[in-house]
Design a protein around this motif. Structure first.
Motif: not given
Length: 379
Positions: A9-20, A281-293
């Motif tokens: 739940t925390l994972n999905r909530t964070l991803l939603e708020r991060q537009f991921l 369901p959430v998609p694959v996402r590639f993140l940069p180094a040091y991303d604040n996520l």
């Protein structure tokens, strides 16, 4: 009784708020402001963070915001380089200044600053920059001339922490993967469009002592929760670098939702914010180094398993580029010449490999012509 939120739940909530969970159609500046700041230790990473979050993102969009000062680069959260909205920078910098001052007294600067009055050093740096735009190298040379026998490069670094200094758009332009040591520096108040910080915060956002000329700590907590909540006191402190924030959360408590995680840690959230569906369901996402996520919480298990943390954060303050599978960090990636190397932590199913390869292909196209994906075996 407080709701207990699962890791998913925390994972999905964070991803939603991060537009991921789905790329947003919001304007780039609005996304930057929602996230408060984008980690920008190296120039290219913020572009990749926005590509992962904004539909149809083009590098030129961020470059234009940097060129006209609507987005600026400077020392910010945790005393590291971030990109933030120009207006936001003026609001957040006074609040974060104690963190930056503390960093300027770190052992790293001691060979150059031992025995110096750091307020006097800051005043000297401000004097040298007044009415001028200097390269970092020139500032270092001029400071070394004022303080013979001391390392001007370290002195210049300490000045940038103690004085609100903006780095020129060239410091954040798309290009090489390393830092740019000779970027231009300007006092923040010398920006042609510099705005005075708005100290007239609504009462609902002023539950604590107002920092002179800047955002209140309570308003900062609300901004943080909008992008990273639900979160605890230690999470906010890890993200911002600020300390002793418990009283601020306590004063806000009557206006916030209160949850707990599966470990019993108390988590706070905005009053009208609802946790996400853990089955989403959430998609694959590639993140940069040091991303604040990955850096936005003290407890990072909502996106990064403890067993994988050493692979992503191997020491020396490094945070490697990662990719998310089913919402959690599942591997790292890197660029080696024309190759985009994808390194999963565990074997992928055929379906997972297809998803990862497809998103990696989009990233390769964003990086530039001729970039090709190499999907490695689990390591």
């Amino acid at each position: 009784m407080n709701d207990v939120l699962s890791v998913r739940t925390l994972n999905r909530t964070l991803l939603e708020r991060q537009f991921l969970t789905a790329r947003t159609e919001r304007p780039v500046l609005e996304v930057v402001e929602h996230l408060v700041a984008l980690q920008g230790q190296e120039p290219n990473w913020p572009y990749l963070g926005l590509w992962a979050r904004v539909a149809g993102f083009r590098r030129e969009g961020l470059a234009a915001l940097l060129a006209d000062g609507r987005v600026v680069r400077s020392a910010s959260l945790r005393s590291t380089q971030h990109l933030s909205g120009g207006t936001d920078f003026g609001q957040w910098r006074p609040l974060l200044q104690p963190v930056l001052d503390r960093t300027s007294r770190a052992r790293y600067f001691a060979p150059a600053t031992d025995g110096l009055d750091l307020d006097e050093l800051a005043a000297t740096g401000r004097e040298l920059l007044a009415g001028r735009t200097l390269s970092r190298q020139t500032l270092a040379v001029e400071l070394a001339a004022r303080y013979p026998g001391r390392d001007g490069r370290l002195l210049a670094g300490a000045v940038q922490l103690r004085v609100p200094v903006l780095q020129g758009p060239d410091s954040a332009a798309w290009g090489g993967w390393g830092t740019r040591p000779n970027t231009s520096l300007t006092l923040a108040e010398q920006r042609p469009d510099a705005q005075q910080p708005d100290t007239q915060q609504p009462d609902a956002q002023r539950p604590d002592t107002q920092r002179p000329g800047g955002l209140s700590a309570g308003a900062a907590v609300l901004r943080y929760l909008a992008a990273f909540g639900p979160a605890g006191v230690k999470d906010f402190q890890a993200w911002s670098g600020l300390t002793r924030m418990r009283p601020v959360f306590e004063e806000l408590r009557p206006r916030l939702r209160v949850h707990r995680d599966e470990r019993g840690t108390e988590l706070f959230d905005l009053p009208d914010a609802a946790p996400a569906d853990p089955a989403r369901p959430v998609p694959v996402r590639f993140l940069p180094a040091y991303d604040n996520l990955l850096l936005g919480h003290a407890d990072r298990t909502r996106v990064l398993a403890d067993r994988d943390r050493p692979r992503v954060m191997p020491g020396s303050a490094r945070v490697r580029p990662t990719f998310l599978l089913d919402g959690f960090v599942a591997g790292t990636w890197s660029v080696a010449g024309p190759e985009l190397l994808v390194s999963p932590f565990r074997p992928l199913t055929d379906g997972e490999a297809e998803e990862v390869a497809a998103e990696a292909g989009g990233l390769a196209a964003f990086l530039g012509p001729g970039q090709r994906v190499v999907l490695g075996s689990a390591h």
